[in-house]
Write a protein that holds these residues in place. Structure first.
Motif, PDB file in Angstrom:
ATOM      1  N   ASN A  11       0.819  -1.205   0.000  1.00 50.29           N
ATOM      2  CA  ASN A  11       0.000   0.000   0.000  1.00 50.29           C
ATOM      3  C   ASN A  11       0.861   1.267   0.000  1.00 50.29           C
ATOM      4  OD1 ASN A  11      -2.675   0.615  -0.409  1.00 50.29           O
ATOM      5  ND2 ASN A  11      -3.092   1.039   1.737  1.00 50.29           N
ATOM      6  N   TRP A  12       1.956   1.210  -0.759  1.00 52.50           N
ATOM      7  CA  TRP A  12       2.848   2.341  -0.950  1.00 52.50           C
ATOM      8  C   TRP A  12       2.611   2.914  -2.340  1.00 52.50           C
ATOM      9  CZ3 TRP A  12       8.480   2.031   1.106  1.00 52.50           C
ATOM     10  CH2 TRP A  12       8.497   1.599   2.445  1.00 52.50           C
ATOM     11  N   VAL A  13       2.939   4.194  -2.510  1.00 51.71           N
ATOM     12  CA  VAL A  13       2.859   4.835  -3.819  1.00 51.71           C
ATOM     13  C   VAL A  13       4.138   5.620  -4.093  1.00 51.71           C
ATOM     14  CG1 VAL A  13       0.328   4.991  -3.853  1.00 51.71           C
ATOM     15  CG2 VAL A  13       1.677   6.870  -2.898  1.00 51.71           C
ATOM     16  N   GLY A  14       4.357   5.880  -5.368  1.00 53.01           N
ATOM     17  CA  GLY A  14       5.456   6.732  -5.801  1.00 53.01           C
ATOM     18  C   GLY A  14       4.902   8.049  -6.305  1.00 53.01           C
TER      19      GLY A  14
ATOM     20  N   ALA B 130       2.880   4.664   2.717  1.00 50.12           N
ATOM     21  CA  ALA B 130       4.096   5.440   2.491  1.00 50.12           C
ATOM     22  C   ALA B 130       4.139   5.942   1.053  1.00 50.12           C
ATOM     23  CB  ALA B 130       5.330   4.592   2.787  1.00 50.12           C
ATOM     24  N   VAL B 131       4.973   6.962   0.864  1.00 51.93           N
ATOM     25  CA  VAL B 131       5.187   7.555  -0.449  1.00 51.93           C
ATOM     26  C   VAL B 131       6.695   7.623  -0.682  1.00 51.93           C
ATOM     27  CG1 VAL B 131       4.818   9.591  -1.903  1.00 51.93           C
ATOM     28  CG2 VAL B 131       3.128   8.990  -0.144  1.00 51.93           C
ATOM     29  N   VAL B 132       7.128   7.234  -1.875  1.00 50.43           N
ATOM     30  CA  VAL B 132       8.535   7.381  -2.247  1.00 50.43           C
ATOM     31  C   VAL B 132       8.623   8.363  -3.408  1.00 50.43           C
ATOM     32  CG1 VAL B 132       9.296   5.121  -1.428  1.00 50.43           C
ATOM     33  CG2 VAL B 132       8.457   5.359  -3.770  1.00 50.43           C
TER      34      VAL B 132
ATOM     35  N   GLN C 151      13.777   9.047  -1.854  1.00 54.74           N
ATOM     36  CA  GLN C 151      13.336   9.449  -0.522  1.00 54.74           C
ATOM     37  C   GLN C 151      11.990   8.827  -0.168  1.00 54.74           C
ATOM     38  OE1 GLN C 151      14.123  13.937  -0.317  1.00 54.74           O
ATOM     39  NE2 GLN C 151      14.341  13.336  -2.453  1.00 54.74           N
ATOM     40  N   LEU C 152      11.689   8.854   1.121  1.00 57.50           N
ATOM     41  CA  LEU C 152      10.532   8.173   1.672  1.00 57.50           C
ATOM     42  C   LEU C 152       9.781   9.086   2.637  1.00 57.50           C
ATOM     43  CD1 LEU C 152       9.047   5.422   2.514  1.00 57.50           C
ATOM     44  CD2 LEU C 152      10.852   5.232   4.232  1.00 57.50           C
TER      45      LEU C 152
END
Length: 167
Positions: free
Chosen positions: A70-73, A107-109, A142-143
């Motif tokens: 459930n992370w996105v860029g 989270a977002v990267v 980065q995160l």
């Protein structure tokens, strides 16, 4: 100025903005491919008084070692040249982060200028043993965590959709 989630009628304006904001059409092609593949998690636009798109930020799903966490860029971020330096990019990013938080993303990267993205709370991903397929971008990778447990058992390669392979 109105900042909101993109709607289908914005697609042409987003394409024009991206083609004008970057030296090649790669970012515009990327967003179009993500949209066509159903991999555009969130797009946030800024529109002028006539409804023209003057700012844009996109978010797409990423995974870690093949696992959906459930992370996105975040990519790309663009602001019309005449409006740069006025905080519009910042407003777009904050609106995107707020929306993602509301929808329980973890989270977002981002691959971007650390001096720019650290103001939002992004931190070096390498500090958490996270990397991407572009090793020369380690300091730019980065995160930003949106949930307390986002980093639980998270390490290794963060994989972007195949549309990013052209970069």
């Amino acid at each position: 100025m109105l900042i909101r989630t993109e709607i289908p009628v914005d697609a042409a304006g987003i394409d024009r903005l991206l083609r004008a904001s970057f030296p090649t059409g790669a970012e515009a092609d990327l967003v179009q491919e993500l949209r066509e593949d159903g991999l555009l998690t969130l797009g946030v636009v800024a529109t002028d008084d006539e409804g023209g798109v003057v700012g844009y930020v996109a978010f797409c799903p990423v995974d870690i070692r093949g696992e959906d966490r459930n992370w996105v860029g975040l990519a790309p971020l663009a602001v019309d040249e005449s409006l740069r330096g006025q905080g519009l990019g910042e407003k777009l990013v904050y609106e995107g982060l707020d929306s993602l938080n509301e929808f329980s993303y973890a989270a977002v990267v981002v691959l971007g200028d650390p001096a720019y993205y650290q103001r939002f709370g992004f931190k070096p991903a390498a500090a958490h043993d996270l990397h991407c397929r572009w090793p020369e971008t380690e300091t730019a990778f980065q995160l930003f965590t949106l949930s307390d447990d986002a980093l639980t058992d998270a390490s290794g390669e963060v994989v972007f959709p195949s549309a990013f392979n052209r970069f």
